[in-house]
Write an enzyme that holds these catalytic residues in place. Structure first.
Site, mmCIF file in Angstrom:
data_model
loop_
_atom_site.group_PDB
_atom_site.id
_atom_site.type_symbol
_atom_site.label_atom_id
_atom_site.label_comp_id
_atom_site.label_asym_id
_atom_site.label_seq_id
_atom_site.Cartn_x
_atom_site.Cartn_y
_atom_site.Cartn_z
ATOM 1 N N SER A 174 0.840 -1.197 0.000
ATOM 2 C CA SER A 174 0.000 0.000 0.000
ATOM 3 C C SER A 174 0.873 1.244 0.000
ATOM 4 O O SER A 174 1.922 1.282 0.652
ATOM 5 C CB SER A 174 -0.896 0.017 1.238
ATOM 6 O OG SER A 174 -1.522 1.275 1.406
ATOM 7 N N TYR A 196 -3.269 -0.326 9.934
ATOM 8 C CA TYR A 196 -3.288 -0.764 8.533
ATOM 9 C C TYR A 196 -1.961 -0.450 7.845
ATOM 10 O O TYR A 196 -1.348 -1.322 7.225
ATOM 11 C CB TYR A 196 -4.434 -0.074 7.791
ATOM 12 C CG TYR A 196 -4.448 -0.371 6.308
ATOM 13 C CD1 TYR A 196 -4.966 -1.576 5.829
ATOM 14 C CD2 TYR A 196 -3.936 0.535 5.382
ATOM 15 C CE1 TYR A 196 -4.971 -1.861 4.481
ATOM 16 C CE2 TYR A 196 -3.938 0.249 4.025
ATOM 17 C CZ TYR A 196 -4.455 -0.940 3.581
ATOM 18 O OH TYR A 196 -4.447 -1.225 2.242
#
Length: 322
Positions: free
Chosen positions: A188, A203
């Site tokens: 990500s 996250y």
């Protein structure tokens, strides 16, 4: 006076030479980028093996990659937590591509390490698995750490960290035995491009783990013929992100095609989609302090909207029960 003019001339000449060298380096980098993004031919992925295992394969990027790999003639082992969605995805793929498809039903958030390992090993037993796509991931609404639900945090850690780790461990012995394979971890931009990721701390931290995990095991296994790569998407229009497609936000299908083109090449960390690369380049000159200020404001607004929506649902539930 002559000495001063000499040094001025020398300084001017040196500046031109250094500027020219800098321009050449930038131009060469640009030509390389054009080659990699648009002209470099994709690998023949069947050379790794006839089967590909994909986690998180029933939605978003994972599903798009599954379709793209099926179009290349690769058989698929789809991993997901919902057997109905796995069967539905399989039927969609079979309608368009003549490939073999198997399912492994796993909820990484609930199964123990031993159960996960046994299901993966049992599901791939006897199959020529050449490629692993570690795509399964879990996010959560923008929250401060102390506000985050403990069960949600635990699930994010299990899905994003443990899932990728134990599936990778399960497929490595077969790849080592035949001296070839490819492992793709879907990371990500929150862990690489942004200087910080407030209100999404857990996250982004798990995705940073994937980046380091990739770089480290790449060194461990590159002599075994195994190509290991962490692909970094920025925003992609999926159910998890909940953003409409735009110039810098591709659909999952567009990103999936770009992702497959990069499989097997040596870059350990990469941005497969070309406009994400442009976006990253444009973001680099922005000072970290300014980026942090903007990102915090962006996610604070997301938190506000999420809390309003949550309160609205609670009020509606209370009204229905009155």
């Amino acid at each position: 006076m002559a000495i001063m003019e000499y040094w001025q001339h020398l300084f001017f000449t040196a500046s031109i030479i250094l500027g020219f060298i800098s321009f050449c380096k930038s131009f060469i980098y640009f030509l390389k980028w054009l080659w990699v993004m648009f002209l470099r031919p994709p690998k023949n992925l069947k050379e790794y093996g006839s089967w590909t295992i994909i986690t998180g394969s029933t939605d978003g990027i994972g599903k798009a990659i599954a379709f793209e790999l099926a179009s290349k003639g690769l058989n698929l082992i789809l991993v997901g937590r919902n057997s109905v969605k796995l069967e539905s995805t399989s039927m969609e793929i079979r309608e368009r591509h003549h490939v073999k498809i198997k399912h492994i039903v796993i909820d990484f958030a609930k199964l123990s390490t031993e159960e996960t390992r046994k299901r993966i090993e049992g599901g791939i037993a006897g199959l020529d698995v050449g490629i692993l796509i570690n795509n399964a991931g879990m996010g959560y609404p923008a929250r401060f750490l102390h506000e985050s639900d403990l069960e949600v945090i635990d699930s994010v850690l299990k899905v994003n960290l443990m899932g990728a780790t134990w599936v990778t461990k399960a497929v490595l012995p077969g790849m080592i035995k035949k001296k070839k394979g490819a492992i793709i971890n879907i990371g990500s931009g929150s862990s690489v491009v942004a200087p910080s990721y407030p209100l999404g701390t857990i996250y982004s931290a798990t995705k940073a783990y994937l980046a380091m995990f990739t770089k480290s095991i790449n060194l461990e296994y590159k002599t075994q013929g195994i190509d290991i790569q962490c692909q970094i998407p920025l925003y992609v229009s999926t159910k998890m992100v909940k953003l409409k497609p735009s110039v810098f936000i591709p659909t999952a299908e567009i990103f999936g095609k770009a992702s497959v083109r990069w499989i097997g090449y040596g870059e350990q960390l990469c941005l497969p989609y070309w406009l994400h690369g442009v976006q990253w380049f444009l973001l680099q000159p922005i000072p970290d302090a300014l980026m942090n200020w903007y990102i915090l404001r962006f996610f604070m607004e997301g938190r506000r909207r999420s809390l309003v929506k949550q309160q609205t649902l609670i009020n509606l539930h209370n009204c229905l029960n009155d």
